[in-house]
Design a protein around this motif. Structure first.
Motif, PDB file in Angstrom:
ATOM      1  N   ILE A 172     -16.113  74.236  22.035  1.00 23.35           N
ATOM      2  CA  ILE A 172     -14.878  75.500  21.949  1.00 23.35           C
ATOM      3  C   ILE A 172     -14.849  75.823  20.716  1.00 23.35           C
ATOM      4  CG2 ILE A 172     -13.920  72.441  23.084  1.00 23.35           C
ATOM      5  CD1 ILE A 172     -13.417  71.875  20.063  1.00 23.35           C
ATOM      6  N   LYS A 173     -15.384  76.177  20.507  1.00 25.54           N
ATOM      7  CA  LYS A 173     -15.015  77.303  19.001  1.00 25.54           C
ATOM      8  C   LYS A 173     -14.988  78.525  19.552  1.00 25.54           C
ATOM      9  CE  LYS A 173     -16.845  78.423  14.893  1.00 25.54           C
ATOM     10  NZ  LYS A 173     -17.109  79.478  14.620  1.00 25.54           N
ATOM     11  N   LYS A 174     -16.213  78.409  20.563  1.00 27.38           N
ATOM     12  CA  LYS A 174     -16.629  80.047  21.104  1.00 27.38           C
ATOM     13  C   LYS A 174     -15.188  80.011  21.861  1.00 27.38           C
ATOM     14  CE  LYS A 174     -21.654  80.884  20.313  1.00 27.38           C
ATOM     15  NZ  LYS A 174     -23.192  81.146  21.286  1.00 27.38           N
ATOM     16  N   ALA A 175     -15.260  79.254  23.116  1.00 25.13           N
ATOM     17  CA  ALA A 175     -14.003  79.821  23.645  1.00 25.13           C
ATOM     18  C   ALA A 175     -12.152  79.889  23.065  1.00 25.13           C
ATOM     19  CB  ALA A 175     -13.697  78.443  24.558  1.00 25.13           C
ATOM     20  N   ASN A 176     -12.666  79.333  21.548  1.00 26.90           N
ATOM     21  CA  ASN A 176     -11.436  79.340  20.821  1.00 26.90           C
ATOM     22  C   ASN A 176     -11.731  81.058  20.335  1.00 26.90           C
ATOM     23  OD1 ASN A 176      -8.772  79.025  20.406  1.00 26.90           O
ATOM     24  ND2 ASN A 176      -9.384  78.862  17.865  1.00 26.90           N
ATOM     25  N   GLU A 177     -12.307  81.528  20.705  1.00 24.68           N
ATOM     26  CA  GLU A 177     -12.738  83.152  19.000  1.00 24.68           C
ATOM     27  C   GLU A 177     -12.519  84.197  20.200  1.00 24.68           C
ATOM     28  OE1 GLU A 177     -16.555  82.781  17.570  1.00 24.68           O
ATOM     29  OE2 GLU A 177     -16.037  81.917  15.547  1.00 24.68           O
ATOM     30  N   LEU A 178     -13.296  83.774  21.563  1.00 28.56           N
ATOM     31  CA  LEU A 178     -13.248  84.585  23.031  1.00 28.56           C
ATOM     32  C   LEU A 178     -12.024  84.499  23.897  1.00 28.56           C
ATOM     33  CD1 LEU A 178     -17.369  83.682  24.186  1.00 28.56           C
ATOM     34  CD2 LEU A 178     -16.051  85.858  22.460  1.00 28.56           C
ATOM     35  N   HIS A 179     -11.119  83.481  23.233  1.00 27.44           N
ATOM     36  CA  HIS A 179      -9.502  83.044  24.569  1.00 27.44           C
ATOM     37  C   HIS A 179     -10.499  83.546  25.840  1.00 27.44           C
ATOM     38  CE1 HIS A 179      -8.384  84.614  20.196  1.00 27.44           C
ATOM     39  NE2 HIS A 179      -8.572  85.585  20.987  1.00 27.44           N
ATOM     40  N   SER A 180     -11.438  83.024  26.144  1.00 32.73           N
ATOM     41  CA  SER A 180     -11.861  82.440  27.636  1.00 32.73           C
ATOM     42  C   SER A 180     -13.285  81.034  27.364  1.00 32.73           C
ATOM     43  CB  SER A 180     -12.371  83.876  27.948  1.00 32.73           C
ATOM     44  OG  SER A 180     -13.100  83.317  29.152  1.00 32.73           O
ATOM     45  N   GLY A 181     -12.964  80.743  28.574  1.00 32.92           N
ATOM     46  CA  GLY A 181     -13.655  79.367  29.266  1.00 32.92           C
ATOM     47  C   GLY A 181     -13.394  78.888  29.972  1.00 32.92           C
ATOM     48  N   ASN A 182     -14.532  77.647  30.349  1.00 32.30           N
ATOM     49  CA  ASN A 182     -13.217  76.650  32.093  1.00 32.30           C
ATOM     50  C   ASN A 182     -13.113  75.776  31.475  1.00 32.30           C
ATOM     51  OD1 ASN A 182     -15.643  75.218  30.407  1.00 32.30           O
ATOM     52  ND2 ASN A 182     -16.716  74.635  32.125  1.00 32.30           N
ATOM     53  N   THR A 183     -13.089  74.410  32.686  1.00 34.75           N
ATOM     54  CA  THR A 183     -11.744  74.333  32.154  1.00 34.75           C
ATOM     55  C   THR A 183     -12.117  73.060  31.315  1.00 34.75           C
ATOM     56  OG1 THR A 183     -13.003  73.110  34.238  1.00 34.75           O
ATOM     57  CG2 THR A 183     -11.119  74.271  34.720  1.00 34.75           C
ATOM     58  N   GLY A 184     -13.449  72.892  31.459  1.00 40.54           N
ATOM     59  CA  GLY A 184     -14.191  72.139  30.359  1.00 40.54           C
ATOM     60  C   GLY A 184     -13.998  72.468  28.567  1.00 40.54           C
ATOM     61  N   ASP A 185     -14.469  73.302  28.647  1.00 43.00           N
ATOM     62  CA  ASP A 185     -14.275  74.014  27.207  1.00 43.00           C
ATOM     63  C   ASP A 185     -12.562  74.471  26.863  1.00 43.00           C
ATOM     64  OD1 ASP A 185     -16.371  75.410  27.155  1.00 43.00           O
ATOM     65  OD2 ASP A 185     -16.059  77.368  28.730  1.00 43.00           O
ATOM     66  N   ILE A 186     -11.575  74.556  27.526  1.00 41.19           N
ATOM     67  CA  ILE A 186     -10.434  74.272  27.656  1.00 41.19           C
ATOM     68  C   ILE A 186      -9.461  73.071  27.479  1.00 41.19           C
ATOM     69  CG2 ILE A 186      -8.116  74.835  28.246  1.00 41.19           C
ATOM     70  CD1 ILE A 186      -9.491  77.081  29.703  1.00 41.19           C
ATOM     71  N   ASN A 187      -9.852  72.386  28.247  1.00 38.22           N
ATOM     72  CA  ASN A 187      -9.298  70.917  27.543  1.00 38.22           C
ATOM     73  C   ASN A 187      -9.915  69.979  26.584  1.00 38.22           C
ATOM     74  OD1 ASN A 187      -7.445  71.526  30.063  1.00 38.22           O
ATOM     75  ND2 ASN A 187      -8.229  70.852  31.465  1.00 38.22           N
ATOM     76  N   LEU A 188     -11.032  70.486  26.411  1.00 38.01           N
ATOM     77  CA  LEU A 188     -11.949  69.236  25.453  1.00 38.01           C
ATOM     78  C   LEU A 188     -11.065  70.451  24.008  1.00 38.01           C
ATOM     79  CD1 LEU A 188     -15.333  69.122  26.733  1.00 38.01           C
ATOM     80  CD2 LEU A 188     -13.249  67.423  26.957  1.00 38.01           C
ATOM     81  N   ALA A 189     -10.839  71.903  24.278  1.00 33.34           N
ATOM     82  CA  ALA A 189     -10.524  72.079  22.595  1.00 33.34           C
ATOM     83  C   ALA A 189      -9.107  71.712  22.690  1.00 33.34           C
ATOM     84  CB  ALA A 189      -9.986  73.825  23.290  1.00 33.34           C
ATOM     85  N   LEU A 190      -8.283  71.499  23.780  1.00 34.30           N
ATOM     86  CA  LEU A 190      -7.052  71.218  23.827  1.00 34.30           C
ATOM     87  C   LEU A 190      -6.813  69.449  23.056  1.00 34.30           C
ATOM     88  CD1 LEU A 190      -4.069  70.615  24.386  1.00 34.30           C
ATOM     89  CD2 LEU A 190      -4.367  70.036  26.512  1.00 34.30           C
ATOM     90  N   MET A 191      -7.985  68.705  23.413  1.00 35.20           N
ATOM     91  CA  MET A 191      -8.429  67.562  23.217  1.00 35.20           C
ATOM     92  C   MET A 191      -8.195  67.366  21.566  1.00 35.20           C
ATOM     93  SD  MET A 191     -10.485  64.103  24.031  1.00 35.20           S
ATOM     94  CE  MET A 191     -10.544  62.600  22.701  1.00 35.20           C
ATOM     95  N   ALA A 192      -9.032  67.990  21.159  1.00 35.04           N
ATOM     96  CA  ALA A 192     -10.019  68.566  20.003  1.00 35.04           C
ATOM     97  C   ALA A 192      -8.392  68.974  18.683  1.00 35.04           C
ATOM     98  CB  ALA A 192     -10.785  69.361  19.398  1.00 35.04           C
ATOM     99  N   ALA A 193      -7.319  69.582  19.215  1.00 33.10           N
ATOM    100  CA  ALA A 193      -6.951  69.983  18.375  1.00 33.10           C
ATOM    101  C   ALA A 193      -5.263  68.924  18.076  1.00 33.10           C
ATOM    102  CB  ALA A 193      -5.966  71.601  18.896  1.00 33.10           C
TER     103      ALA A 193
END
Length: 657
Positions: free
Chosen positions: A340-361
């Motif tokens: 999720i760190k790279k997804a947030n930095e790159l502003h791109s990811g799959n559904t797992g990256d995005i929604n696990l980032a949402l949960m962590a936030a």
């Protein structure tokens, strides 16, 4: 199953060749030549004469690995040109680095009968090609040569697969009827599989017997269970709209490995408890460890939450941030691809990256957030008896605030807070928390598909009408409309296409409000012109007021449907029209006001027409109050729509003073 287990287990096995009850390749009978579609289904464009499959395990000497060899053989007849599509064959193969499926022994032949002679044309192996569907699946494709009306085509192949967890499934039904479908599975005695049967059809023949000497383990011959299944005269499976994956309902047999045993008596349980899965997934680098990474968002929270006052406003602000900041790369999955760190930095990811980032936030903000893994509607149903992680392909977030739960998916840009994509409304999801055991949660739509359309216009004596058409969309109706608009290059482009789709209506100007305010109602306002009636006979003027969202075809056309009508959500459409008519128009006849109801308050349709002070008022309401209608409700739905169609065909008759 992990490769290391396969390698160890493979050391003990040697599997001789066994012959199942296949039919002889290329031996066409007179019955095949004269076969007509009236044999099973007069509407069929093609029909399977016979198909046979068998699956068994084999030790690959070169790699020391176990494979499941699946042999497939089919003969079918093409009745007409509309059946030529069944002469284009697609064979899906799994690709997983060093664990790819392998396709071998492919052969294909087209047989034609003309002037008393049979001609055979074999497929040139240079004519098939491989297409990569995605990073997990490749497709081998070929088109049968020399296709004609009445062609008989036959092909066979073997797939060698290293995936013994899911023993080869068999579908008895497809989109064309089958005269004979037969499957034989050889299951070694040391393997136990969960076997599930789907669909409404019954076996014509079902047999279980011991196949002696199936395996040689350290010089000891071990038996197999030989499971044989035959269904004859199989009807085509006809897909209609409003359904989940067809694989949920086609008659089929499916296998999942439960446990296996080594020669020393050691037993390995493959089917685990949810307690085991909880422990493994929470420790998994791409799932549980990403859920815990609050530190990624802690420095960002002061800016994200600067205008929030309570937990709900905090959740909405975080949801909005993730939805706008991390865009979907087009891939789905329940685990992270890049962290999720790279997804947030790159502003791109799959559904797992995005929604696990949402949960962590959300967790970083002190909110009670949990991850929910699920299976999308196209992926199929999830079994609840025992954990099978391969059933799942998606993850969303559940946040609990003040006694209420909200399901969130930040990977879809047009979803308002608290609304899941309809594709995710599929049975139950499994909820994973950092603080308590996992549990099931119903995946239901908390909003309906709702539209309200208002037309105010003036009809002139020459039959032309000008007016203002306003449409208010909420819930899934608003999501769908925003997605349609986004696929156009601009709003003007969308309106131009809309104008082309309505040949009897001309849009002269437009205004769309709240396009980017996804939590608000979407409002469309159009100035329109249309030709309302034919003026060639002023003594009898026929006018049909049901020209907005008219139901012209019945979405339910089967004589019987063996699977549910699954809309995903309830629906409500309202249309109100007030049209100023010419002063000299007299209402001579009109359709009767109608009120139709489905049993048990499952839905209703109402329409009413009145003329008062030269203003024609038309109101319509369509309500479908259930997201799912069971098969025994199908005929009621079919009749319900038939009556709506009939009522909307009836014109109003005006005469002039």
């Amino acid at each position: 199953m992990k490769p290391i287990i396969l390698l160890v287990f493979a050391l003990f096995f040697s599997i001789p060749i066994l012959n199942a009850q296949d039919f002889e390749y290329g031996q066409i009978s007179n019955d095949d030549v004269i076969l007509k579609n009236t044999r099973l289904d007069s509407n069929a464009n093609a029909m399977v004469i016979r198909e046979f499959g068998t699956a068994r395990m084999r030790l690959d000497d070169a790699s020391g690995r176990l494979f499941v060899d699946f042999q497939y053989h089919v003969r079918l007849k093409i009745f007409n040109k509309n059946g030529f599509e069944h002469g284009t064959i697609t064979i899906p193969l799994r690709i997983r680095k060093e664990e790819d499926d392998r396709l071998v022994d492919l052969k294909a032949t087209t047989i034609n009968y003309a002037d008393g002679n049979l001609t055979r044309t074999d497929l040139d192996r240079k004519k098939f090609y491989v297409e990569k569907l995605n990073k997990y699946t490749s497709l081998t494709k070929f088109t049968m040569p020399d296709l004609k009306d009445g062609s008989i085509i036959e092909y066979s192949y073997t797939i060698q697969s290293p995936y013994i967890f899911n023993f080869r499934r068999w579908e008895f039904q497809s989109d064309i009827p089958k005269m004979h479908s037969e499957y034989i599975a050889f299951i070694p005695a040391y393997y136990n599989y969960h076997t599930s049967l789907r669909g409404a059809l019954k076996f014509t023949t079902e047999n279980a017997e011991i196949n002696n000497g199936c395996l040689n383990i350290n010089g000891v011959m071990v038996n197999c269970s030989k499971m044989s299944y035959i269904i004859k005269n199989v009807p085509a499976f006809i897909e209609e709209d409003n359904m989940t994956a067809p694989s949920n309902f086609k008659s089929s047999i499916n296998y999942e490995l439960s446990d296996y045993m080594l020669t020393n008596g050691t037993k390995f349980n493959v089917t685990k408890s949810w307690k085991d899965v909880d422990r493994e997934l929470l420790a998994d680098h791409d799932f549980g460890q990403q859920m815990k990474k609050k530190e990624v968002f802690l420095p960002l929270l002061p800016q994200i939450l600067k205008n929030t006052t309570d937990e709900l406003s905090k959740a909405k602000a975080i949801y909005s941030y993730i939805e706008k900041n991390i865009k979907s790369n087009g891939f789905i999955g329940y685990s992270s691809e890049n962290t999720i760190k790279k997804a947030n930095e790159l502003h791109s990811g799959n559904t797992g990256d995005i929604n696990l980032a949402l949960m962590a936030a959300l967790s970083a903000a002190g909110l009670d957030a949990e991850a929910v893994i699920l299976s999308t509607r196209a992926n199929g149903a999830v079994g609840e008896l025992y954990p099978v992680l391969s059933d799942f392909n998606y993850v969303v977030v559940k946040v609990n605030i003040a006694g209420q739960s909200y399901l969130l998916d930040a990977s879809e840009p047009y979803l308002p807070f608290g609304l899941l994509p309809l594709e995710c409304i599929n049975g139950k999801g499994r909820v994973f928390s950092l603080t308590k055991p996992s549990y099931w949660h119903d995946l239901t739509a908390n909003q309906k598909r709702s539209t309200r359309t208002i037309l105010t216009g003036t009809l002139s004596p020459d039959g032309k009408m000008k007016g203002t058409l306003s449409t208010y969309s909420l819930g899934y109706a608003a999501v769908d409309k925003r997605e349609r608009i986004s696929r156009s290059t601009s709003v003007d482009d969308f309106v131009e296409k809309l104008d082309e789709q309505m040949p009897n209506i001309k849009i002269t100007s437009h205004k769309i409000e709240n396009l980017d305010s996804i939590n608000n109602m979407l409002i469309e306002t159009y100035e329109i012109e249309t030709q309302g009636f034919d003026v060639s006979n002023p003594d009898q003027i026929f006018y049909n007021p049901f020209f907005i969202n008219r139901t012209s075809t019945n979405p339910f056309n089967l004589n019987e449907r063996t699977y549910p009508v699954d809309l995903g959500s309830a629906r409500e459409d309202r249309i109100i029209m007030n049209i100023k008519m010419p002063e000299n128009f007299i209402l001579a006849d009109k359709p009767k006001d109608i009120g139709i109801a489905l049993p048990n308050a499952a839905g209703r349709y109402m329409a009413a027409i009145a003329l008062d002070n030269s203003t024609l008022s038309v109101s319509q309401t369509l309500q479908l109050n259930k997201p799912i209608y069971e098969p025994d409700e199908y005929l009621s739905l079919k009749e319900f729509y038939s009556r709506i169609i009939q009522s909307q065909k009836t014109d109003i008759l005006f005469k002039t003073k």
